[in-house]
Motif scaffolding. Structure first.
Motif, PDB file in Angstrom:
ATOM      1  N   GLU A  22       0.824  -1.218   0.000  1.00  0.00           N
ATOM      2  CA  GLU A  22       0.000   0.000   0.000  1.00  0.00           C
ATOM      3  C   GLU A  22       0.853   1.261   0.000  1.00  0.00           C
ATOM      4  OE1 GLU A  22      -3.267   0.100   2.744  1.00  0.00           O
ATOM      5  OE2 GLU A  22      -3.650  -2.050   2.454  1.00  0.00           O
ATOM      6  N   GLN A  31      -0.005  -8.665 -10.469  1.00  0.00           N
ATOM      7  CA  GLN A  31      -1.105  -7.940 -11.110  1.00  0.00           C
ATOM      8  C   GLN A  31      -0.918  -6.422 -11.058  1.00  0.00           C
ATOM      9  OE1 GLN A  31      -3.405  -9.549 -12.946  1.00  0.00           O
ATOM     10  NE2 GLN A  31      -2.140 -11.308 -12.407  1.00  0.00           N
ATOM     11  N   ASP A  40      -6.692   2.674  -7.569  1.00  0.00           N
ATOM     12  CA  ASP A  40      -7.840   1.758  -7.530  1.00  0.00           C
ATOM     13  C   ASP A  40      -7.522   0.453  -8.249  1.00  0.00           C
ATOM     14  OD1 ASP A  40      -9.251   3.618  -6.085  1.00  0.00           O
ATOM     15  OD2 ASP A  40     -10.442   4.340  -7.799  1.00  0.00           O
ATOM     16  N   LYS A  41      -6.820   0.549  -9.392  1.00  0.00           N
ATOM     17  CA  LYS A  41      -6.438  -0.659 -10.137  1.00  0.00           C
ATOM     18  C   LYS A  41      -5.495  -1.515  -9.298  1.00  0.00           C
ATOM     19  CE  LYS A  41      -6.840  -2.639 -14.162  1.00  0.00           C
ATOM     20  NZ  LYS A  41      -8.094  -3.253 -14.547  1.00  0.00           N
ATOM     21  N   ASP A  69      -1.939  -9.283  -4.999  1.00  0.00           N
ATOM     22  CA  ASP A  69      -1.197 -10.092  -5.963  1.00  0.00           C
ATOM     23  C   ASP A  69      -0.238  -9.158  -6.703  1.00  0.00           C
ATOM     24  OD1 ASP A  69      -0.199 -11.805  -7.868  1.00  0.00           O
ATOM     25  OD2 ASP A  69      -2.134 -12.279  -8.770  1.00  0.00           O
ATOM     26  N   THR A  85      -5.814   8.461  -8.782  1.00  0.00           N
ATOM     27  CA  THR A  85      -6.834   7.557  -8.245  1.00  0.00           C
ATOM     28  C   THR A  85      -7.067   6.321  -9.109  1.00  0.00           C
ATOM     29  OG1 THR A  85      -7.900   9.497  -7.302  1.00  0.00           O
ATOM     30  CG2 THR A  85      -9.178   7.474  -7.307  1.00  0.00           C
ATOM     31  N   GLU A 116      -0.938  -3.984 -14.313  1.00  0.00           N
ATOM     32  CA  GLU A 116      -2.088  -3.268 -14.881  1.00  0.00           C
ATOM     33  C   GLU A 116      -2.185  -1.848 -14.324  1.00  0.00           C
ATOM     34  OE1 GLU A 116      -3.676  -4.561 -17.419  1.00  0.00           O
ATOM     35  OE2 GLU A 116      -2.466  -6.388 -17.181  1.00  0.00           O
ATOM     36  N   ALA A 117      -1.899  -1.668 -13.057  1.00  0.00           N
ATOM     37  CA  ALA A 117      -1.937  -0.338 -12.443  1.00  0.00           C
ATOM     38  C   ALA A 117      -0.817   0.545 -12.995  1.00  0.00           C
ATOM     39  CB  ALA A 117      -1.832  -0.449 -10.933  1.00  0.00           C
ATOM     40  N   LYS A 147      -5.357  -1.610  -6.010  1.00  0.00           N
ATOM     41  CA  LYS A 147      -6.143  -2.199  -4.911  1.00  0.00           C
ATOM     42  C   LYS A 147      -6.939  -3.404  -5.391  1.00  0.00           C
ATOM     43  CE  LYS A 147      -6.508   1.929  -2.065  1.00  0.00           C
ATOM     44  NZ  LYS A 147      -7.388   2.993  -1.575  1.00  0.00           N
ATOM     45  N   SER A 148      -7.393  -3.365  -6.650  1.00  0.00           N
ATOM     46  CA  SER A 148      -8.164  -4.497  -7.187  1.00  0.00           C
ATOM     47  C   SER A 148      -7.294  -5.735  -7.399  1.00  0.00           C
ATOM     48  CB  SER A 148      -8.859  -4.109  -8.495  1.00  0.00           C
ATOM     49  OG  SER A 148      -7.922  -4.010  -9.554  1.00  0.00           O
ATOM     50  N   ALA A 149      -5.978  -5.572  -7.326  1.00  0.00           N
ATOM     51  CA  ALA A 149      -5.068  -6.714  -7.453  1.00  0.00           C
ATOM     52  C   ALA A 149      -5.105  -7.580  -6.197  1.00  0.00           C
ATOM     53  CB  ALA A 149      -3.640  -6.232  -7.718  1.00  0.00           C
ATOM     54  N   SER A 150      -5.699  -7.073  -5.140  1.00  0.00           N
ATOM     55  CA  SER A 150      -5.852  -7.807  -3.871  1.00  0.00           C
ATOM     56  C   SER A 150      -4.532  -8.382  -3.358  1.00  0.00           C
ATOM     57  CB  SER A 150      -6.885  -8.925  -4.031  1.00  0.00           C
ATOM     58  OG  SER A 150      -8.130  -8.393  -4.402  1.00  0.00           O
TER      59      SER A 150
END
Length: 192
Positions: free
Chosen positions: A152, A178, A167-168, A175, A163, A181-182, A170-173
């Motif tokens: 984080e 991933q 947000d992208k 991982d 943002t 992509e962000a 954070k959507s990687a959870s």
């Protein structure tokens, strides 16, 4: 006349064999290139020694010249389309690039000895281990190790309040792979 035809046929066959020998890829090598510190690019056939000793071996396309290049000797390398950047003597596979690079460490140059004249210098390398992920800021040349512990914090610092990229991420959870992509979202923010 018959001797001339035989000579020409023999000459053409030898030229074909010589040309074919120059384009054959030597065993253990792949097509590739290295970029030297002066931005010159040398193409040829590359043997990947990145993981074992933070180096690549380049044979020129003509097969005349063979040389080992350590991560400290070059800026980057490409092996069959896979691109690497060299930072502090280590090789990093480039997953995506732009203002921010998303990298995966491929070597560990820590403890490697190099020489400037007769003086030995022990390399500190970079933090992390091969397989770890990093974000590299191309302008500031800042390299950040991304881990589950600092995920984080690293995302917030790298994407500087953008943002959509945060947000992208954070959507990687969590991982880390991933996160690519962000980084792409962040690098494309000015293309809208």
């Amino acid at each position: 006349m018959r001797n001339l035809k035989s000579f020409l046929l023999l000459f053409l066959c030898s030229q074909f064999l010589q040309l074919n020998a120059q384009t054959e890829i030597p065993k253990g090598f792949k097509k590739g290139a290295v970029m030297l510190a002066d931005n010159n690019i040398l193409s040829g056939f590359v043997k990947d020694n990145i993981r074992s000793n933070a180096s690549v071996t380049l044979i020129s396309e003509t097969g005349e010249r063979k040389k080992i290049y350590y991560g400290s000797d070059i800026l980057s390398a490409e092996i069959e389309g896979v691109k690497f950047i060299c930072i502090s003597s280590d090789f990093f596979r480039i997953i995506c690039d732009g203002e921010l690079f998303f990298l995966q460490k491929a070597s560990d140059a820590t403890g490697k000895v190099s020489y400037t004249g007769t003086d030995a210098i022990v390399n500190n390398g970079t933090e992390g281990r091969p397989g770890d992920y990093f974000i590299y800021e191309s302008q500031s040349k800042n390299l950040k190790l991304i881990s589950k512990k600092n995920f984080e914090e690293a995302v917030a610092a790298s994407f500087k309040g953008y943002t959509a990229a945060i947000d992208k991420a954070k959507s990687a959870s969590g991982d880390i792979a991933q996160l690519k992509e962000a980084v792409i979202v962040y690098n494309n923010r000015n293309n809208k």
